[in-house]
Design an enzyme around this catalytic site. Structure first.
Site, short mmCIF file in Angstrom:
data_model
loop_
_atom_site.label_atom_id
_atom_site.label_comp_id
_atom_site.label_asym_id
_atom_site.label_seq_id
_atom_site.Cartn_x
_atom_site.Cartn_y
_atom_site.Cartn_z
N GLU A 1 -8.51 6.04 -10.43
CA GLU A 1 -8.47 6.38 -11.86
C GLU A 1 -7.11 6.05 -12.46
O GLU A 1 -6.95 6.08 -13.68
CB GLU A 1 -8.76 7.87 -12.05
CG GLU A 1 -10.22 8.20 -11.83
CD GLU A 1 -10.55 9.64 -12.19
OE1 GLU A 1 -9.62 10.43 -12.44
OE2 GLU A 1 -11.75 9.96 -12.18
N GLY B 1 -1.57 6.29 -2.85
CA GLY B 1 -2.70 6.11 -3.78
C GLY B 1 -3.79 5.29 -3.11
O GLY B 1 -4.97 5.67 -3.08
N HIS B 2 -3.38 4.14 -2.54
CA HIS B 2 -4.36 3.31 -1.83
C HIS B 2 -4.96 4.06 -0.65
O HIS B 2 -6.16 3.96 -0.36
CB HIS B 2 -3.69 2.03 -1.30
CG HIS B 2 -3.08 1.16 -2.35
ND1 HIS B 2 -1.72 1.07 -2.55
CD2 HIS B 2 -3.63 0.33 -3.26
CE1 HIS B 2 -1.46 0.21 -3.52
NE2 HIS B 2 -2.60 -0.25 -3.98
N ARG C 1 4.47 -0.94 -8.25
CA ARG C 1 5.55 -1.42 -9.11
C ARG C 1 6.69 -0.39 -9.24
O ARG C 1 7.74 -0.73 -9.78
CB ARG C 1 5.00 -1.79 -10.49
CG ARG C 1 4.14 -3.06 -10.45
CD ARG C 1 3.72 -3.53 -11.83
NE ARG C 1 3.13 -4.85 -11.79
CZ ARG C 1 1.81 -5.11 -11.88
NH1 ARG C 1 0.94 -4.11 -12.00
NH2 ARG C 1 1.36 -6.35 -11.84
N LEU D 1 0.82 -1.22 0.00
CA LEU D 1 0.00 0.00 0.00
C LEU D 1 0.85 1.27 0.00
O LEU D 1 1.89 1.34 0.65
CB LEU D 1 -0.93 -0.01 1.23
CG LEU D 1 -1.84 -1.24 1.35
CD1 LEU D 1 -2.72 -1.14 2.60
CD2 LEU D 1 -2.70 -1.44 0.10
N ASP E 1 -5.94 3.23 -12.71
CA ASP E 1 -6.30 2.10 -13.58
C ASP E 1 -7.66 2.43 -14.19
O ASP E 1 -8.68 1.83 -13.84
CB ASP E 1 -6.35 0.82 -12.75
CG ASP E 1 -5.02 0.54 -12.08
OD1 ASP E 1 -4.16 -0.07 -12.71
OD2 ASP E 1 -4.82 0.96 -10.92
N GLN F 1 -5.51 -12.60 -12.73
CA GLN F 1 -5.33 -11.41 -13.57
C GLN F 1 -3.89 -11.23 -14.04
O GLN F 1 -3.57 -10.23 -14.68
CB GLN F 1 -5.84 -10.16 -12.85
CG GLN F 1 -4.97 -9.69 -11.69
CD GLN F 1 -5.65 -8.57 -10.92
OE1 GLN F 1 -6.70 -8.75 -10.30
NE2 GLN F 1 -5.06 -7.39 -10.95
P1 AMP Z 1 -3.55 -2.38 -6.82
O1 AMP Z 1 -3.14 -2.70 -5.42
O2 AMP Z 1 -2.44 -1.94 -7.70
O3 AMP Z 1 -4.43 -3.46 -7.43
O4 AMP Z 1 -4.50 -1.12 -6.70
C1 AMP Z 1 -5.61 -1.13 -5.86
C2 AMP Z 1 -6.42 0.12 -6.11
O5 AMP Z 1 -5.62 1.27 -5.84
C3 AMP Z 1 -6.90 0.24 -7.56
O6 AMP Z 1 -8.23 0.72 -7.56
C4 AMP Z 1 -5.95 1.25 -8.14
O7 AMP Z 1 -6.50 1.98 -9.22
C5 AMP Z 1 -5.72 2.15 -6.95
N1 AMP Z 1 -4.49 2.92 -7.12
C6 AMP Z 1 -3.25 2.41 -7.35
N2 AMP Z 1 -2.37 3.43 -7.51
C7 AMP Z 1 -3.08 4.57 -7.37
C8 AMP Z 1 -2.74 5.96 -7.42
N3 AMP Z 1 -1.49 6.36 -7.66
N4 AMP Z 1 -3.71 6.87 -7.23
C9 AMP Z 1 -4.98 6.47 -6.98
N5 AMP Z 1 -5.38 5.19 -6.93
C10 AMP Z 1 -4.43 4.25 -7.11
#
Ligand code: AMP
Length: 286
Positions: free
Chosen positions: A145, A34-35, A184, A31, A147, A59
């Protein structure tokens, strides 16, 4: 905050809340801010926030980073605790022992952008999100957003299948130099990190040069030239209608256009997007 690792456990906990609004924030862990912004939004819009942490094998493509995806679980627990999350749902596995027989499939919306080179990726995403919705039964679910295609597809899934959940989007959170925060990003070396920031600069360049009379091909050529200058070969750089995700060929007054990019920096695949038209919330951060 409680960490639940089984379906029975989280359902038992959530059975205590029949009046409260429950927000689900699905993540794969590792996390970052963003999260955290999704969690904060969940806390503003709901009474109970559940964060799921599950690296969904369905996925990932065969040559992707399923095995090496970072798993700093103790740090994630602390971050959720500090953010006031109510429950973490961290199951070992969400699929039947001998594999899933029935899943969901996305049609045209998954054929472009990231879906074009990640066959089956969005089918895996909607299948796991559907499973999570069925287990948690949230009133709302929050997706970034960052993704954008994933957010669009999940909103479409909820609407097409008449799901009783509101799918809410959240703005992209960025580093100071504009790079979209991502789990990443930690794969990047120092040099790659410097190069990676140019992805966002290229999008800004396109955005700053866009107006009602803009020729889309010229805008894209401008962005491509900038990327080339910085030795970045985009997997795609395209301007699409925000709703259909179809590439657009000319600007029209009421089109909500958005610039999308995916590019590999070294071996790390990064994605980003920016609204092309200026009637948007996201403010320049560089
Ligand atoms: P992930 O853990 O990469 O599957 O992401 C989980 C959620 O966090 C998804 O809805 C992503 O779009 C969101 N997310 C990831 N990075 C960001 C970011 N930089 N800003 C906003 N949301 C994000």
């Amino acid at each position: 905050m409680k960490v639940c690792t089984t379906i029975a456990e989280i359902q038992h906990e959530l059975a205590n809340f029949d009046k409260e609004r429950i927000a689900l924030v699905p993540t794969m862990g590792c996390l970052h801010e963003g999260h955290m912004s999704l969690i904060e939004k969940g806390k503003r819009l709901a009474d109970i926030v559940v964060v799921s942490i599950y690296i969904n094998p369905l996925q990932f493509g065969v040559n992707e980073d399923l095995d090496t995806y970072p798993r700093p679980f103790a740090d994630d627990v602390k971050a959720c605790q500090d953010a006031g999350v109510n429950f973490i749902f961290h199951p070992k596995n969400l699929y039947p022992e001998h594999g899933i027989q029935v899943g969901l499939q996305v049609h045209d919306l998954s054929q472009r952008l990231c879906g074009a080179n990640r066959k089956g990726h969005f089918d895996g995403v909607v299948t796991v999100v559907n499973i999570l919705f069925n287990i948690i039964r949230p009133h709302l679910a929050i997706f970034g957003e960052k993704d954008f295609q994933q957010l669009s597809i999940i909103q479409r899934m909820a609407s097409d299948l008449h799901m009783q959940v509101e799918v809410v989007g959240a703005n992209i959170i960025r580093e100071n130099d504009g790079l979209a925060k991502s789990s990443r990003n930690r794969y990047l070396s120092n040099d790659e990190r410097q190069q990676a920031k140019e992805i966002h600069v290229a999008l800004r360049l396109i955005q700053n040069n866009a107006n009602q009379d803009s020729n889309i091909n010229n805008l894209l050529a401008l962005g491509q030239a900038y990327l080339k200058q910085h030795n970045i070969a985009a997997e795609y750089l395209t301007i699409c209608d925000e709703i259909s995700l179809e590439p657009i060929t000319n600007m029209q007054a009421n089109t909500l256009a958005r610039i999308f990019i995916a590019a590999k920096i070294g071996t790390t695949r990064l994605i980003d997007n920016l609204p092309l038209t200026n009637n948007n919330e996201e403010q320049p951060c560089v």
